[in-house]
Design an enzyme around this catalytic site. Sequence first.
Site, PDB file in Angstrom:
ATOM      1  CB  THR A 244      87.403  95.834   5.691  1.00 33.74           C
ATOM      2  OG1 THR A 244      88.810  95.992   5.723  1.00 33.74           O
ATOM      3  CG2 THR A 244      86.874  95.795   7.102  1.00 33.74           C
TER       4      THR A 244
ATOM      5  CB  SER B 242      91.642  96.748  -1.886  1.00 31.14           C
ATOM      6  OG  SER B 242      92.110  97.697  -0.983  1.00 31.14           O
TER       7      SER B 242
END
Length: 365
Positions: free
Chosen positions: A15, A81
């Site tokens: 992010t 991820s």
Amino acid sequence: MADIRRVLVIYVGGTIGMKKKNGVYVPEQNYMVAEIRRNPTLHDESYAKKTSLDKNTLALPESNGIRVVYTIKEDKELKDSSNVNVQDWIDMATDIKTDYDNYIGFVIIHGTDTMAYTASSLSFMIENLHKPVIITGSQIPLAEQRSDGWSNLHGAIYIAGHYKIPEVGLFFNNKLFRGNRCSKKSSESFDAFISPNFPPLLTMAVEVDVRTDLFWEMGDGNEFIFNSHMNRNVAIFRVFPSITEKTLQSFLQAPMEGVVLQTYGVGNFPDNRPELREILQRARQRGVILLNCTQCPEGGLSDSYATGKVLTDAGVILGDDITPEAALSKLGYVLGKTSNREERLQKLEENLRGEITQRRIDRHD
Ligand code: ASN
């Protein structure tokens, strides 16, 4: 002249470097370095000009005679991820191995969703680590207001440049945890990680509190060893009351070689269902390794209940107070390292990288 400390920052994704496209967050390539360059807490542009640093090398402002100069190596394909896999762990460890002698510390910028898995896996894949490897990221992108990425990034680079911590650590919200002790606990809070059974290695407040007494003591080996063979036929099975024989049986079928059994409380499993126990025993006879770990977010195992003893009797190994993320990584590592059953069992019981406390609670005596 300041003492120059060089740090390598491996940027995998997450992010922290994302932007919204068509209403959803996706990683933005070739953006992080320019964004950081604009922040004077993270980069001293006049120093960079004076010393002609290359375009991917930045410098923290000098403090206490120390100048941390860091190079950002951005992956060609930045990832959320959730998309990180075993090959990515191998790539990260390879980057560290390749440049091990050129830097005094390493930072990995990574998404939070699977950060605890990556931290755990790297802690097992790398042996005889003498330098810090600090994984960090954020809950809000740098491109947005109120991003927690700035302080996480600054803290991680600062720690990697200032402290000789011989561990794979996870730095988030001013705390550095041992990587293989962490779990993501919140999808929203800045305090996103817990290390339920082990205190932070370092806490940043007005003072930096460094717990050198907690650092993992390495063996005598000096040589950096990189174990790239992680067995992929391993999985986690969370036990639940309505479990059927068929479910358990199918889960344990070939090619499964190792399973983390996430059990109730201090490691308990129904002892009134012999058919389930038989399925576990049969799997074990086929060579499947079973490692017990608790479903509770905090605490470890003991064999004080009949419902727990049933598993030890069936040859399930006690994982102590290991997290599920570390348990899975440990299984993958150990099963990748040796095919000898006895050695596998012995290694799984050992405290290999500080991932367990190795204590037994015996509260009924
Ligand atoms: N989905 C993101 C990731 O794990 C979440 C984050 O980084 N906060 O890459």
